[in-house]
Design a protein around this motif. Structure first.
Motif, PDB file in Angstrom:
ATOM      1  N   ASP A  73       0.752  -1.276   0.168  1.00 37.35           N
ATOM      2  CA  ASP A  73       0.051   0.031  -0.231  1.00 37.35           C
ATOM      3  C   ASP A  73       0.678   1.257   0.021  1.00 37.35           C
ATOM      4  O   ASP A  73       2.194   0.628   0.167  1.00 37.35           O
ATOM      5  CB  ASP A  73      -1.004  -0.553   1.122  1.00 37.35           C
ATOM      6  N   TYR A  74       0.406   2.020  -0.057  1.00 38.82           N
ATOM      7  CA  TYR A  74       0.640   3.481  -0.034  1.00 38.82           C
ATOM      8  C   TYR A  74       1.838   3.818   1.024  1.00 38.82           C
ATOM      9  O   TYR A  74       2.733   4.653   0.420  1.00 38.82           O
ATOM     10  CB  TYR A  74      -0.154   4.780  -0.451  1.00 38.82           C
ATOM     11  N   CYS A  75       2.003   3.495   2.301  1.00 40.13           N
ATOM     12  CA  CYS A  75       2.146   3.689   3.447  1.00 40.13           C
ATOM     13  C   CYS A  75       3.784   3.715   2.734  1.00 40.13           C
ATOM     14  O   CYS A  75       4.859   4.254   3.399  1.00 40.13           O
ATOM     15  CB  CYS A  75       1.789   2.835   4.892  1.00 40.13           C
ATOM     16  N   GLY A  76       4.281   2.444   1.984  1.00 38.48           N
ATOM     17  CA  GLY A  76       5.775   2.108   1.695  1.00 38.48           C
ATOM     18  C   GLY A  76       6.572   2.955   1.065  1.00 38.48           C
ATOM     19  O   GLY A  76       7.607   2.479   1.688  1.00 38.48           O
ATOM     20  N   ASP A  77       5.531   3.562  -0.011  1.00 38.00           N
ATOM     21  CA  ASP A  77       6.282   3.905  -0.808  1.00 38.00           C
ATOM     22  C   ASP A  77       7.747   4.755  -0.057  1.00 38.00           C
ATOM     23  O   ASP A  77       8.706   5.294  -0.858  1.00 38.00           O
ATOM     24  CB  ASP A  77       5.534   4.902  -1.537  1.00 38.00           C
ATOM     25  N   THR A  82      13.308   5.743   0.930  1.00 34.20           N
ATOM     26  CA  THR A  82      13.928   6.604   1.565  1.00 34.20           C
ATOM     27  C   THR A  82      15.660   5.648   2.079  1.00 34.20           C
ATOM     28  O   THR A  82      16.551   6.030   2.169  1.00 34.20           O
ATOM     29  CB  THR A  82      13.598   7.835   3.001  1.00 34.20           C
ATOM     30  N   LEU A  83      14.827   4.185   2.919  1.00 32.43           N
ATOM     31  CA  LEU A  83      16.035   3.144   3.155  1.00 32.43           C
ATOM     32  C   LEU A  83      16.787   3.228   2.331  1.00 32.43           C
ATOM     33  O   LEU A  83      17.622   2.834   2.382  1.00 32.43           O
ATOM     34  CB  LEU A  83      14.822   1.506   4.309  1.00 32.43           C
ATOM     35  N   HIS A  84      16.027   3.074   1.428  1.00 34.65           N
ATOM     36  CA  HIS A  84      17.203   2.572  -0.604  1.00 34.65           C
ATOM     37  C   HIS A  84      17.987   3.739  -0.297  1.00 34.65           C
ATOM     38  O   HIS A  84      19.461   3.453  -0.197  1.00 34.65           O
ATOM     39  CB  HIS A  84      16.055   2.451  -1.403  1.00 34.65           C
ATOM     40  N   LYS A  85      17.461   4.969  -0.328  1.00 35.85           N
ATOM     41  CA  LYS A  85      18.282   6.261  -0.840  1.00 35.85           C
ATOM     42  C   LYS A  85      19.838   6.492   0.134  1.00 35.85           C
ATOM     43  O   LYS A  85      20.512   6.546  -0.002  1.00 35.85           O
ATOM     44  CB  LYS A  85      17.877   7.186  -0.360  1.00 35.85           C
ATOM     45  N   PHE A  86      19.181   5.607   1.893  1.00 36.03           N
ATOM     46  CA  PHE A  86      20.592   5.620   2.867  1.00 36.03           C
ATOM     47  C   PHE A  86      21.396   4.775   2.780  1.00 36.03           C
ATOM     48  O   PHE A  86      21.732   4.061   3.353  1.00 36.03           O
ATOM     49  CB  PHE A  86      19.767   6.239   3.652  1.00 36.03           C
ATOM     50  N   GLY A  87      21.215   3.957   1.955  1.00 32.76           N
ATOM     51  CA  GLY A  87      22.266   2.257   1.735  1.00 32.76           C
ATOM     52  C   GLY A  87      20.998   1.187   2.388  1.00 32.76           C
ATOM     53  O   GLY A  87      22.149  -0.027   3.000  1.00 32.76           O
ATOM     54  N   LEU A  88      19.997   1.002   3.117  1.00 33.41           N
ATOM     55  CA  LEU A  88      19.259   0.154   4.647  1.00 33.41           C
ATOM     56  C   LEU A  88      18.023  -0.787   3.281  1.00 33.41           C
ATOM     57  O   LEU A  88      17.994  -0.770   3.959  1.00 33.41           O
ATOM     58  CB  LEU A  88      18.471   1.454   5.252  1.00 33.41           C
ATOM     59  N   ALA A  89      18.706  -0.950   2.277  1.00 37.98           N
ATOM     60  CA  ALA A  89      18.279  -1.702   1.447  1.00 37.98           C
ATOM     61  C   ALA A  89      18.536  -1.324   0.259  1.00 37.98           C
ATOM     62  O   ALA A  89      18.659  -0.699  -0.643  1.00 37.98           O
ATOM     63  CB  ALA A  89      15.809  -0.992   1.612  1.00 37.98           C
ATOM     64  N   ASN A  90      18.064  -2.912  -0.282  1.00 37.50           N
ATOM     65  CA  ASN A  90      18.401  -3.512  -1.327  1.00 37.50           C
ATOM     66  C   ASN A  90      18.181  -2.943  -2.820  1.00 37.50           C
ATOM     67  O   ASN A  90      18.670  -2.401  -3.930  1.00 37.50           O
ATOM     68  CB  ASN A  90      18.891  -4.627  -2.173  1.00 37.50           C
ATOM     69  N   ARG A  91      16.144  -2.050  -2.659  1.00 36.87           N
ATOM     70  CA  ARG A  91      16.015  -1.985  -3.608  1.00 36.87           C
ATOM     71  C   ARG A  91      14.867  -0.634  -3.199  1.00 36.87           C
ATOM     72  O   ARG A  91      14.928  -0.275  -2.125  1.00 36.87           O
ATOM     73  CB  ARG A  91      14.797  -2.690  -4.488  1.00 36.87           C
ATOM     74  N   ALA A  92      14.317   0.479  -4.118  1.00 39.43           N
ATOM     75  CA  ALA A  92      13.313   1.880  -3.173  1.00 39.43           C
ATOM     76  C   ALA A  92      12.299   0.997  -3.494  1.00 39.43           C
ATOM     77  O   ALA A  92      11.515   1.410  -2.574  1.00 39.43           O
ATOM     78  CB  ALA A  92      13.949   3.129  -3.974  1.00 39.43           C
ATOM     79  N   VAL A  93      11.969   0.090  -3.708  1.00 40.68           N
ATOM     80  CA  VAL A  93       9.999  -0.747  -3.428  1.00 40.68           C
ATOM     81  C   VAL A  93       9.967  -2.201  -2.730  1.00 40.68           C
ATOM     82  O   VAL A  93      10.798  -2.953  -3.363  1.00 40.68           O
ATOM     83  CB  VAL A  93       9.719  -1.210  -4.704  1.00 40.68           C
ATOM     84  N   SER A  94       9.121  -2.559  -1.968  1.00 36.42           N
ATOM     85  CA  SER A  94       9.350  -3.417  -1.365  1.00 36.42           C
ATOM     86  C   SER A  94       7.853  -3.546  -2.240  1.00 36.42           C
ATOM     87  O   SER A  94       6.363  -3.627  -1.840  1.00 36.42           O
ATOM     88  CB  SER A  94       8.804  -3.338   0.126  1.00 36.42           C
ATOM     89  N   GLN A 102      15.337  -6.847   0.226  1.00 39.50           N
ATOM     90  CA  GLN A 102      15.936  -6.786   1.274  1.00 39.50           C
ATOM     91  C   GLN A 102      16.085  -5.736   2.211  1.00 39.50           C
ATOM     92  O   GLN A 102      16.372  -4.393   1.425  1.00 39.50           O
ATOM     93  CB  GLN A 102      17.591  -7.550   1.184  1.00 39.50           C
ATOM     94  N   LEU A 103      16.419  -5.830   3.869  1.00 38.46           N
ATOM     95  CA  LEU A 103      16.655  -4.691   4.914  1.00 38.46           C
ATOM     96  C   LEU A 103      18.029  -4.819   4.605  1.00 38.46           C
ATOM     97  O   LEU A 103      18.621  -6.299   4.762  1.00 38.46           O
ATOM     98  CB  LEU A 103      15.799  -4.156   5.485  1.00 38.46           C
ATOM     99  N   VAL A 104      19.076  -3.419   4.924  1.00 36.20           N
ATOM    100  CA  VAL A 104      20.579  -3.483   5.300  1.00 36.20           C
ATOM    101  C   VAL A 104      20.874  -3.359   6.606  1.00 36.20           C
ATOM    102  O   VAL A 104      20.259  -2.300   6.917  1.00 36.20           O
ATOM    103  CB  VAL A 104      21.529  -3.233   4.049  1.00 36.20           C
TER     104      VAL A 104
END
Ligand SMILES: O=c1cc[nH]c(=O)[nH]1
Length: 220
Positions: A73-77, A82-94, A102-104
């Motif tokens: 849903d919208y909330c994850g966007d 943002t997590l992806h932008k800071f290297g905390l996720a391997n992609r921008a979209v779940s 994956q989260l990092v």
């Protein structure tokens, strides 16, 4: 039931019926939406991650459908981009369990694990579910916790057995607790982002502060 994470962390009962209203909502949703996950949504990400992000509760068409917090849903966007932008996720979209997302060094959970009617858990439900957050914090021992919204903030304070009056929620506020530093942000909800209460730069600056704290022991 398809769960792609370490769960139930030893104590969580995937069939938990401790909150009668939430259990009966699940029951009805199993009939209404037989293809949905329709169960308590487990935390997502490495249990030993240094950053734990705490949301409110699964959304009906989002986490309750997919089985992953803030997914579908919208909330994850804003959260995951943002997590992806800071290297905390391997992609921008779940998108869904099994999508390779994956989260990092980060983990995402909720104050309440079951979808509540109208997105509104009652105070009693928040209290009942707090045992799981408390257990997660004990097991995972994060160095930083990011609370998305007031309910998440209060759930974290309660899970630590602390007085709410000593730790006031505020966007971009930081609280040094004995076990970890708590970072507050307004929730990444559609309402908050569409009304401009929470903008992408506002959210990014909180995530950046948490990252700086993890890297250098300081956070703004
Ligand atoms: O707080 C929230 C909102 C949507 N989805 C979640 O998993 N948590």
């Amino acid at each position: 039931m398809k769960v792609d994470q370490h769960w139930p962390l030893g104590v969580f009962d995937v069939q938990c019926t401790a909150c009668p209203r939430l259990a009966s909502f699940h029951e009805g949703n199993r009939t209404r939406y037989p293809d949905f996950f329709n169960a308590p949504v487990p935390p997502f990400g490495d249990p030993s991650a240094q950053l734990l992000i705490v949301g409110l509760a699964p959304g009906l068409q989002g986490a309750n459908r997919t089985g992953r917090p803030f997914t579908g849903d919208y909330c994850g966007d804003l959260l995951y981009s943002t997590l992806h932008k800071f290297g905390l996720a391997n992609r921008a979209v779940s998108v869904a369990v099994g999508d390779g997302f994956q989260l990092v060094n980060a983990r995402v959970s909720n104050a309440v694990k079951c979808v509540p009617p109208e997105n509104k858990p009652t105070p009693a439900e928040i209290k009942t579910c707090n045992r799981f957050l408390s257990h997660e914090l004990e097991i995972s021992q994060p160095r930083a916790v990011l609370a998305l919204g007031l309910v998440a903030h209060q759930a974290v304070i309660k899970a630590q057995g602390l007085a709410q009056s000593a730790f006031k929620f505020g966007h971009a506020a930081q609280h040094q607790l004995s076990a970890f530093r708590l970072f507050d942000s307004y929730h990444v909800s559609r309402y908050n982002t569409q009304t401009g209460r929470l903008t992408a730069p506002m959210f990014e600056s909180v995530v950046q502060a948490a990252c700086e704290f993890l890297e250098h022991g300081r956070g703004g």
